[in-house]
Design a protein around this motif. Structure first.
Motif, PDB file in Angstrom:
ATOM      1  N   LEU A   1      32.264  36.071  20.897  1.00 52.27           N
ATOM      2  CA  LEU A   1      33.013  35.516  22.030  1.00 52.27           C
ATOM      3  C   LEU A   1      34.480  35.277  21.690  1.00 52.27           C
ATOM      4  N   ASP A   2      34.966  35.906  20.628  1.00 45.59           N
ATOM      5  CA  ASP A   2      36.300  35.595  20.130  1.00 45.59           C
ATOM      6  C   ASP A   2      37.433  36.348  20.827  1.00 45.59           C
ATOM      7  N   GLY A   3      37.125  37.397  21.573  1.00 48.32           N
ATOM      8  CA  GLY A   3      38.180  38.223  22.145  1.00 48.32           C
ATOM      9  C   GLY A   3      39.012  37.497  23.187  1.00 48.32           C
ATOM     10  N   PRO A   4      40.329  37.676  23.176  1.00 45.63           N
ATOM     11  CA  PRO A   4      41.189  36.973  24.146  1.00 45.63           C
ATOM     12  C   PRO A   4      41.012  37.442  25.577  1.00 45.63           C
ATOM     13  N   LEU A   5      40.506  38.663  25.796  1.00 44.04           N
ATOM     14  CA  LEU A   5      40.336  39.158  27.160  1.00 44.04           C
ATOM     15  C   LEU A   5      38.999  38.757  27.773  1.00 44.04           C
ATOM     16  N   MET A   6      38.075  38.293  26.948  1.00 42.85           N
ATOM     17  CA  MET A   6      36.752  37.941  27.450  1.00 42.85           C
ATOM     18  C   MET A   6      36.792  36.867  28.536  1.00 42.85           C
ATOM     19  N   PRO A   7      37.546  35.758  28.357  1.00 43.33           N
ATOM     20  CA  PRO A   7      37.559  34.736  29.423  1.00 43.33           C
ATOM     21  C   PRO A   7      38.104  35.261  30.753  1.00 43.33           C
ATOM     22  N   LEU A   8      39.104  36.140  30.690  1.00 44.81           N
ATOM     23  CA  LEU A   8      39.653  36.722  31.918  1.00 44.81           C
ATOM     24  C   LEU A   8      38.625  37.604  32.611  1.00 44.81           C
ATOM     25  N   GLU A   9      37.889  38.375  31.813  1.00 44.58           N
ATOM     26  CA  GLU A   9      36.866  39.240  32.398  1.00 44.58           C
ATOM     27  C   GLU A   9      35.715  38.418  32.971  1.00 44.58           C
TER      28      GLU A   9
END
Length: 273
Positions: free
Chosen positions: A123-131
């Motif tokens: 869950l570390d990717g910076p784009l994950m919360p936006l997606e």
């Protein structure tokens, strides 16, 4: 426009993100009004997106879409009752090639869509919360993608390094030629889907389903996966913020998604006919 292009449009197939949706993923009142006016004028309307079908339900309801909709860039066409009209999975060999390539690249977030789930390894990717905000549901963390390989609908390489994604797109197209498709649905997303997952073929399928000739269809979009629709539609419309190579393949250009370009296109190029 030529005589063919000037004929009345009976069916519009539109992209979603970057086209109907504003950058904050909302639908403007003008866009909602324009789509409502399409229906009142008797023009059929549906959506074609790189999104999973599950992530389109809110927009389908808001726009009043009552026709089959296209998900995964054409990898699935889903009827209003949730049943599948069409479904194509990424071949296992192509999926393995893509996953090995993406996971070897620093700065790439690798996402897998299978079994109606969004899968990732951390869950570390910076784009994950936006997606997560855009899709409307949370991902599932898995230790490995191996058990899902036979049932993958789409693989995504996500990154803010647009040049890296362009380079990966070229490399992956060469490595999976004849097996799968690789295209950037948005500048920060490189999508891998089945070879048959094609928005253009989806347009053909839906036009036949509706009994509409292709010359009386229109396609509206902004991403690298949208020219496949442009090549089949009687009228193709690119959004104002689309990359130049996408614009060059469209018949006309409308405003950006910050300027209600989709509504402008519907009002100017479809309803005025």
């Amino acid at each position: 426009m030529s005589g063919v292009k000037a004929r009345p449009i009976e069916f519009l197939l539109s992209d979603l993100d970057g086209t109907l949706l504003r950058p904050d993923h909302s639908l403007s009142p003008r866009t909602l009004d324009a789509v409502r006016a399409l229906r009142d004028a008797g023009v059929a309307f549906s959506l074609a997106s790189g999104r999973p079908p599950r992530a389109m339900l809110q927009q389908i309801e808001a726009l009043g879409v009552d026709l089959p909709t296209v998900g995964f860039n054409g990898g699935s066409i889903v009827n209003p009752d949730g049943s599948c009209l069409v479904r194509h999975h990424v071949p296992v060999a192509a999926a393995v090639t893509a996953l090995l390539l993406f996971e070897a690249q620093p700065g790439i977030e690798t996402w897998v869509f299978a079994d109606d789930q969004w899968l990732l390894r951390d869950l570390d990717g910076p784009l994950m919360p936006l997606e997560r905000q855009a899709l409307g549901y949370a991902p599932k963390v898995v230790g490995s993608f191996d058990e899902y390989l036979p049932r993958i609908d789409k693989i995504v390489a996500a990154s803010n390094d647009h040049r890296l994604l362009m380079a990966l797109e070229t490399r992956l197209q060469a490595r999976t030629s004849g097996q799968a498709q690789a295209s950037r649905s948005q500048p920060r997303f490189l999508d891998v889907t089945a070879l048959q997952a094609d928005k253009g073929q989806a347009l053909v399928t839906l036009a036949k389903h509706l009994g509409v000739s292709l010359e009386r269809t229109a396609a509206l979009g902004d991403g690298g996966n949208d020219p496949a629709m442009f090549q089949r539609a009687g009228l193709s419309i690119a959004m104002g913020q689309a990359e130049e190579q996408v614009k060059r393949q469209a018949d006309v250009i409308t405003g950006s998604n910050l300027e209600d370009g989709a509504a402008e296109a519907i009002e100017r190029y479809i309803l005025q006919r």
